[in-house]
Design an enzyme around this catalytic site. Structure first.
Site, short mmCIF file in Angstrom:
data_model
loop_
_atom_site.label_atom_id
_atom_site.label_comp_id
_atom_site.label_asym_id
_atom_site.label_seq_id
_atom_site.Cartn_x
_atom_site.Cartn_y
_atom_site.Cartn_z
CD GLU A 1 14.48 1.08 6.64
OE1 GLU A 1 13.26 1.18 6.91
OE2 GLU A 1 15.29 2.00 6.83
CG MET B 1 -2.01 -1.08 1.11
SD MET B 1 -3.53 -0.71 2.02
CE MET B 1 -2.91 -0.51 3.67
N GLY B 2 2.14 1.08 -0.36
CA GLY B 2 3.02 2.23 -0.50
C GLY B 2 3.60 2.71 0.81
CB SER C 1 3.16 2.35 6.24
OG SER C 1 3.85 1.63 5.25
NE ARG C 2 -2.88 1.64 9.82
CZ ARG C 2 -3.23 0.68 8.99
NH1 ARG C 2 -2.47 -0.40 8.88
NH2 ARG C 2 -4.32 0.79 8.24
CD GLN D 1 -1.87 -8.99 4.01
OE1 GLN D 1 -2.63 -8.04 4.00
NE2 GLN D 1 -0.57 -8.86 3.81
CE LYS E 1 4.17 -4.76 10.14
NZ LYS E 1 2.75 -4.38 10.42
CG HIS F 1 7.04 -2.17 2.19
ND1 HIS F 1 6.88 -1.09 3.00
CD2 HIS F 1 5.84 -2.80 2.17
CE1 HIS F 1 5.64 -1.04 3.45
NE2 HIS F 1 4.99 -2.07 2.96
#
EC number: 6.3.2.1
Length: 281
Positions: free
Chosen positions: A35, A30-31, A186-187, A153, A149, A37
């Site tokens: 690191e 989701m962009g 990202s959060r 999913q 992580k 990703h």
């Protein structure tokens, strides 16, 4: 490296690669890449001739009160990381490109989505499975890479691939952490300096659980109590869940006799973070 925003151009690139017998790796994201990703992209580049990184903040996996609008976005930053890692193409479509006006077809994996994040975020995994299926159909990758992580999913995607006979190998990749143990996310950008320090309690509490497992503790309730009490020591932490489940079925276990997933979700301030580890017998 190319950036394409529409399905037509994406398919043209994929056709050229397929005609040249290139193997293709896919890293769905989701962009706002970090690191974690990058570790997925690096591995995909080692194992495939061509690598596609999808950058798409998927609206169908966000609930009504979740952070769709404020989710961090920076395609220039993402492009730099992808190019440095050796990716061949970024697919960065708009929501309208992925979901037509009359879109009404969704994929739902049952049972595996009943607990953990699935019970807290209704419809989340329906959105995940639907968009990932679309990416598989469009890109037809040989391998697709997902981070451990997001353990639930990963399990859900593997099950979907098996059930629907997708011709793709799902590769799970280890959690990448900050120097202080905080899982990359990202959060994490939402966290203030004080909150980022408080967020270390997630990995700290899981570390205590690992030590007890190594010492021979097998009772799940006792282990959950240790994790819960540790998390409660941090004033900024609000527990969403602490669960110990079978690593395959994701069903809760009372006694740890087979491989288990120890997973937690915690709000630090307003930011919901997840972390986990798998304990192999």
């Amino acid at each position: 490296m190319k950036i394409v925003n529409n399905i037509k151009d994406l398919k043209s690139c994929i056709k050229l690669w397929k005609d040249s017998n290139c193997s293709i790796g896919l890293v769905p994201t989701m962009g706002y890449l970090h690191e974690g990703h990058k570790s997925l992209i690096d591995r995909a580049c080692r194992e495939n001739d061509k690598v596609v990184v999808s950058v798409f903040v998927n609206p169908t996996q966000f609930g009504a009160n979740e952070d769709l609008d404020k989710y961090p976005r920076d395609i220039k930053r993402d492009s730099k990381l992808c190019e440095e890692s050796g990716a061949s193409l970024i697919f960065a479509p708009s929501p309208d490109e992925m979901y037509s006006k009359n879109f009404s077809t969704y994929i739902n994996v049952e049972n595996l989505t009943d607990g953990l994040c699935g019970s807290r975020r209704p419809g989340h995994f329906r959105g995940v499975c639907t968009v990932v299926s679309k990416l598989f159909n469009l890109i037809t990758p040989n391998k697709a890479y997902f981070g451990e992580k997001d353990a639930q999913q990963l399990a859900v995607i593997k099950h979907m691939v098996e059930d629907l006979n997708f011709d793709v190998t799902i590769v799970g990749c280890p959690i990448i952490r900050e120097y202080n143990g905080l899982a990359k996310s990202s959060r994490n950008t939402y966290l203030s300096k004080e909150e980022k320090k408080a967020a270390l309690i997630l990995n700290c509490s899981l570390g205590k659980a690992k030590k007890l497992l190594k010492s021979g503790l097998k009772d799940s309730n006792d282990l959950k109590s240790v994790i819960t009490n540790s998390l409660r020591d941090e004033p900024l932490a609000k527990i969403d869940y602490v669960e110990i489940v079978d690593s395959i079925s994701l069903k809760p276990v009372k006694k740890i006799e087979n491989n288990v997933l120890i997973a937690i979700a915690v709000f630090i301030g307003k930011t919901r973070l997840i972390d986990n580890f798998t304990w192999n017998i």
